[in-house]
Design a protein around this motif. Sequence first.
Motif, mmCIF file in Angstrom:
data_model
loop_
_atom_site.group_PDB
_atom_site.id
_atom_site.type_symbol
_atom_site.label_atom_id
_atom_site.label_comp_id
_atom_site.label_asym_id
_atom_site.label_seq_id
_atom_site.Cartn_x
_atom_site.Cartn_y
_atom_site.Cartn_z
ATOM 1 N N SER A 121 20.144 -3.039 104.409
ATOM 2 C CA SER A 121 20.430 -1.955 103.465
ATOM 3 C C SER A 121 21.723 -1.238 103.833
ATOM 4 N N ASN A 125 25.061 -1.196 101.474
ATOM 5 C CA ASN A 125 25.608 0.052 100.961
ATOM 6 C C ASN A 125 27.069 0.251 101.349
ATOM 7 N N PRO A 237 13.404 -5.199 100.955
ATOM 8 C CA PRO A 237 14.705 -5.878 100.982
ATOM 9 C C PRO A 237 14.582 -7.316 100.492
#
Length: 247
Positions: A121, A125, A237
């Motif tokens: 993650s 990002n 995820p």
Amino acid sequence: MIVTLPMYDRPETEAANDRFWALIRDELPEAPKALSRDGYHWTDPKLLLSQTCSLPYRTGLQDDVAIVATPVHKLDCPAGMYYSAVLVRANDPRKTLSEFRNARLAINSPVSQSGWAAIDSMMYNLGVPIGSTFETGSHQASARAVTEARADLCAVDAVSWTMIERWDTFASDLRVLCQTPPSLALPYVTAIERDPRPLQEALVIAVQNLSPADQELLCMVDVTYVPAHQYSALPIPPAPALTPEFV
């Protein structure tokens, strides 16, 4: 009945985990005398108490286990949460995660919140693509893979990193590049049909009665309760595209 405390059980903490279980067992007269150390037993209907990662809980265990409590670790984050330390070799010249484009990532498991979901993650990002990913089987093995240049980086949950830093000599060859955002810590669970309330009460009393030395060894100072829906609300995820370790 079966009891396991597998998540932070290593030779240096084994006796402390045994003492922790003895304190819990004092409040549960019919509980097994000793911990089982032959697997997780998460889906066994005879499970009395275990601990699991939040990712397997929200991707498959919700119908098999009920949450009992969540540990409060001796970490710089909110109670009931933890984070991952992103580890690189101590002599790696790169200073930010953004510099690790197309890097080789070692993960302990594709169903690990701390070893896979958190760093995936974070890199997503930042817009930093992962080059390749291979599975090691444990946080300790992932950290060692980085020191041996079989991987460029790994994410290790902060409690595991504390223990690696304390007891594994290869830790001196690593440095913490950054930390992932905090996430809910690994919950204690019981079989879905079992009433978790007596176990909650036993855990609270046991942690309060742990010696300061054992609290330090286990990096735990208390327990709290995080409802199941908060774990279930965490994002899931994508599965990592695993490659063989040597390519």
